[in-house]
Design a protein around this motif. Structure first.
Motif, mmCIF file in Angstrom:
data_model
loop_
_atom_site.group_PDB
_atom_site.id
_atom_site.type_symbol
_atom_site.label_atom_id
_atom_site.label_comp_id
_atom_site.label_asym_id
_atom_site.label_seq_id
_atom_site.Cartn_x
_atom_site.Cartn_y
_atom_site.Cartn_z
ATOM 1 N N ARG A 63 -2.931 2.448 -11.803
ATOM 2 C CA ARG A 63 -4.240 2.651 -11.163
ATOM 3 C C ARG A 63 -4.663 4.111 -11.299
ATOM 4 N N VAL A 64 -5.695 4.346 -12.113
ATOM 5 C CA VAL A 64 -6.134 5.714 -12.408
ATOM 6 C C VAL A 64 -6.588 6.438 -11.145
ATOM 7 N N ASP A 65 -7.235 5.711 -10.221
ATOM 8 C CA ASP A 65 -7.742 6.362 -9.008
ATOM 9 C C ASP A 65 -6.617 6.794 -8.058
ATOM 10 N N LYS A 66 -5.387 6.384 -8.350
ATOM 11 C CA LYS A 66 -4.246 6.729 -7.487
ATOM 12 C C LYS A 66 -3.374 7.837 -8.075
ATOM 13 N N ILE A 67 -3.758 8.357 -9.254
ATOM 14 C CA ILE A 67 -2.874 9.315 -9.936
ATOM 15 C C ILE A 67 -2.537 10.508 -9.057
ATOM 16 N N ASN A 115 -0.423 9.595 -6.072
ATOM 17 C CA ASN A 115 0.926 9.211 -6.492
ATOM 18 C C ASN A 115 1.771 10.412 -6.903
ATOM 19 N N LEU A 116 1.142 11.401 -7.534
ATOM 20 C CA LEU A 116 1.895 12.588 -7.926
ATOM 21 C C LEU A 116 2.481 13.287 -6.699
ATOM 22 N N GLY A 117 1.703 13.309 -5.624
ATOM 23 C CA GLY A 117 2.189 13.913 -4.382
ATOM 24 C C GLY A 117 3.340 13.143 -3.768
ATOM 25 N N ILE A 118 3.342 11.824 -3.951
ATOM 26 C CA ILE A 118 4.397 10.974 -3.381
ATOM 27 C C ILE A 118 5.635 10.961 -4.280
ATOM 28 N N ASP A 144 0.803 -1.221 0.000
ATOM 29 C CA ASP A 144 0.000 0.000 0.000
ATOM 30 C C ASP A 144 0.838 1.275 0.000
ATOM 31 N N ASP A 145 1.981 1.264 0.669
ATOM 32 C CA ASP A 145 2.716 2.509 0.872
ATOM 33 C C ASP A 145 4.124 2.517 0.284
ATOM 34 N N PHE A 191 6.169 10.127 -14.243
ATOM 35 C CA PHE A 191 5.154 9.263 -13.632
ATOM 36 C C PHE A 191 4.330 8.678 -14.768
ATOM 37 N N LEU A 192 4.247 7.347 -14.814
ATOM 38 C CA LEU A 192 3.585 6.639 -15.909
ATOM 39 C C LEU A 192 2.390 5.846 -15.401
#
Length: 610
Positions: free
Chosen positions: A263-267, A270-273, A40-41, A234-235
């Motif tokens: 995973r589209v719902d994580k875009i 993920n950008l923040g991470i 998850d992380d 980021f891909l």
């Protein structure tokens, strides 16, 4: 500064994708190549050398299975690190990757793998495996399936990635230079991929793309000097789509690292991470981000909303002055600096705070939304191309861009406007044709060898291309007026932050009508602010207050249109369009004919008695 049009790089390109990858491993061995989520992380990172070792073992495993030059190998998977490994291994073994979207149904999956005569298939998980099992009788050529997820191998027809690598180890023990030997033997005109277009009518067509096409794409972007080894991508884009694939070619050419999570719902999370320096995306992603930011500010109301609106008013004014080559008055400059700290920096932070630019492709980006982001210091470079030319033909450049255009031609690419205003392309990236479809291939190319795109467009004096619509999407009303649906639809998306899709109809009718779907997240936010929290999507689209709110946006749209373009009747659909329903392609384009067929009675009712 104009785009670099020097084509001397064409004489020094790697001969194929395999050599391009192996050269990158040699050159950048210790540098980070890929990172990907674990659990998850946590994120795991691998170097080019580690990726190269893994690819070499998998490629040798494919050779051990008897893979021969240009034989097809399918990949049925979402975007993940293993997809990249499989594709690179196929390239290095001299095979040709055949892509299958994870959302493709069992029948179409069987058709693609059968039509391509794929011998081996990489399958992501149990759901992809089930499609192959259910249609095994239709796939006599498939003699081995390699699964990404652990615990699914049966040791016979189905093996794991690790088992394929072990086969490779045994093969390399006997033939230590097998992979390098194959890589050197691949000609530039050897088949590299079969990408099946998610056709809006009939069966999908397999686009035959050669090694030289993908190598050219990456090298043509590299010579433009906009991406370097120290960039981070980021891909998330579907790797089964040419846009995703061309970003991999660009990475091999430039040597930057890529963080991968499909995973589209994580875009946004993920950008923040990840905090990338650039990302490729479809316009829908920018539309959703724009709508989310605007509606969040509207929900806060009061002084914060006023500051937000004033900031963008100032930002757009400053942009307009700069574009016209005029100086920015001191007071406006001071205001802009203040708003940058208070508002624009927070918009940039939502994308990780380090983005140099985004690249938008696969569909038209609304110019007003692009200008809105630009005012906040977020540069979206729109590009243009299609699967039939390996994804990229034109692109805006950080030092030479025009919002609303799709940029200038890649060095080595030719663009012309043909009969009827059609955009036509020529260059090393144009396909070798459609697989097993000679008639379709002949239709796609002009007698003098240019690719017909089916798009209408215009070239300005500086060589910037603007796409004005799909030739087939233009329609004429019964009054003889031409309508360009994409232009009207894009305007509405810029006006209404709650819309997901807005589709215009009216061919041979006496007025224009529309079907509208709302973004589930955005309308849920509206519901929470308007005392309707907990109501379902269907309940909300049937709510009188929602219909009134949307109607006001339609009225605002009509105020910007010619009289014959105005939307006289419209309806909110009780569901948003989705890939699963077959109404969107995996790259998030609307299948207009499917939506029209599914709602033919509703559309007809708009005109009953008119």
């Amino acid at each position: 500064m104009p785009i670099n049009h020097d084509t001397s790089f064409l004489e020094h390109m790697p001969p194929n994708c395999a050599v391009q990858f192996l050269d990158r491993v040699d050159k950048s061995g210790a540098r980070e190549a890929f990172r990907f989520p674990r659990g998850d992380d946590a994120w795991e990172s691998v170097t080019w050398r580690q990726a190269g070792d893994r690819v070499r073992r998998l490629a040798a495993g494919l050779l051990a299975l008897g893979l021969e030059p240009e034989q097809r190998v399918g990949i049925a998977s979402s975007t993940r690190y293993e997809w990249i490994l499989a594709d690179l291994a196929i390239m290095c073994a001299g095979g040709a990757t055949t892509t299958v979207y994870p959302s493709t149904g069992g029948d179409d999956t069987a058709y693609i793998l059968g039509d391509s005569e794929s011998r081996i298939v990489f399958a992501e998980d149990e759901s992809q495996l089930a499609k192959l099992r259910d249609h095994r009788a239709e796939l006599p050529a498939v003699d081995k399936v390699v699964v990404f997820d652990a615990g699914l191998a049966d040791g016979d027809w189905i093996i794991s990635l690790d088992q394929l690598a072990e086969l490779g180890d045994a093969h390399l023990a006997e033939h230590p230079t097998a992979v390098e030997d194959v890589a050197k033997s691949i000609a530039p005109d050897q088949l590299a991929t079969l990408i099946y277009t998610s056709g809006t009518t009939g069966k999908p067509k397999g686009v035959r793309t050669l090694h030289r096409a993908w190598v050219f794409e990456g090298e043509a972007i590299k010579v433009q000097d906009i991406l370097h080894e120290d960039d981070l991508q980021f891909l998330w884009l579907p790797m089964a789509h040419s846009f995703g694939k061309v970003l991999l070619s660009t990475q091999l050419a430039c040597g930057f690292a890529t963080a991968i999570d499909g995973r589209v719902d994580k875009i946004v999370d993920n950008l923040g991470i990840v905090k990338p320096t650039f990302m490729g995306a479809a316009p829908r992603i920018f539309e959703k981000a724009h709508a989310r930011i605007v509606t969040m500010q509207a929900a806060e109301g009061g002084a914060k909303e006023k500051i937000f609106k004033k900031a963008f008013e100032v930002g757009v004014k400053v942009d307009d002055l700069k574009r016209e080559g005029k100086s920015v008055p001191l007071l406006l400059k001071l205001q802009h600096g203040l708003f940058d700290k208070l508002v624009f920096s927070k918009v940039r932070d939502r994308f990780g705070g380090r983005v140099k630019f985004f690249i938008s492709g696969s569909a038209a980006l609304n110019a007003e939304i692009a200008a809105w982001f630009h005012a906040a210091g977020v540069l979206i470079l729109e590009g243009y191309g299609m699967t039939e030319n390996a994804a990229g033909a034109t692109v805006n450049h950080p030092d030479a861009y025009k919002i609303g255009s799709v940029g200038q031609a890649f060095p080595g690419t030719e663009v012309r406007i043909g009969d009827g205003g059609e955009v036509q392309l020529k260059g090393p990236h144009v396909m070798a044709g459609y697989h097993n479809r000679d008639d379709a291939t002949r239709d796609a190319l002009t007698p003098d060898g240019w690719l017909r795109t089916g798009d209408k467009g215009e070239l300005d004096a500086d060589g910037f291309l603007t796409i004005t619509g799909r030739i087939k999407e233009l329609f004429k009303t019964s009054g003889g007026k031409y309508i360009a649906p994409p232009a009207i639809e894009a305007k509405f998306k810029a006006i209404c932050p709650y819309v997901s899709q807005f589709m215009v109809f009216g061919a041979e009718r006496n007025f224009v009508s529309a079907l509208i779907t709302l973004d589930p997240d955005a309308i849920a936010g509206w519901a929470a602010e308007n005392g309707k929290s907990g109501q379902s999507y269907t309940e909300l689209v049937n709510d009188e207050a929602v219909r009134t709110m949307v109607g006001e946006y339609v009225d605002e749209l009509n105020g910007q249109l010619n009289r014959w373009e105005t939307v006289k009747k419209w309806k909110l659909l009780d569901h948003d369009l989705s890939i699963e329903s077959g109404e969107l392609t995996p790259s998030l384009k609307v299948k207009r004919n499917v939506v029209e067929a599914n709602n033919s009675d509703l559309i007809a009712s708009f005109y009953t008695g008119s």
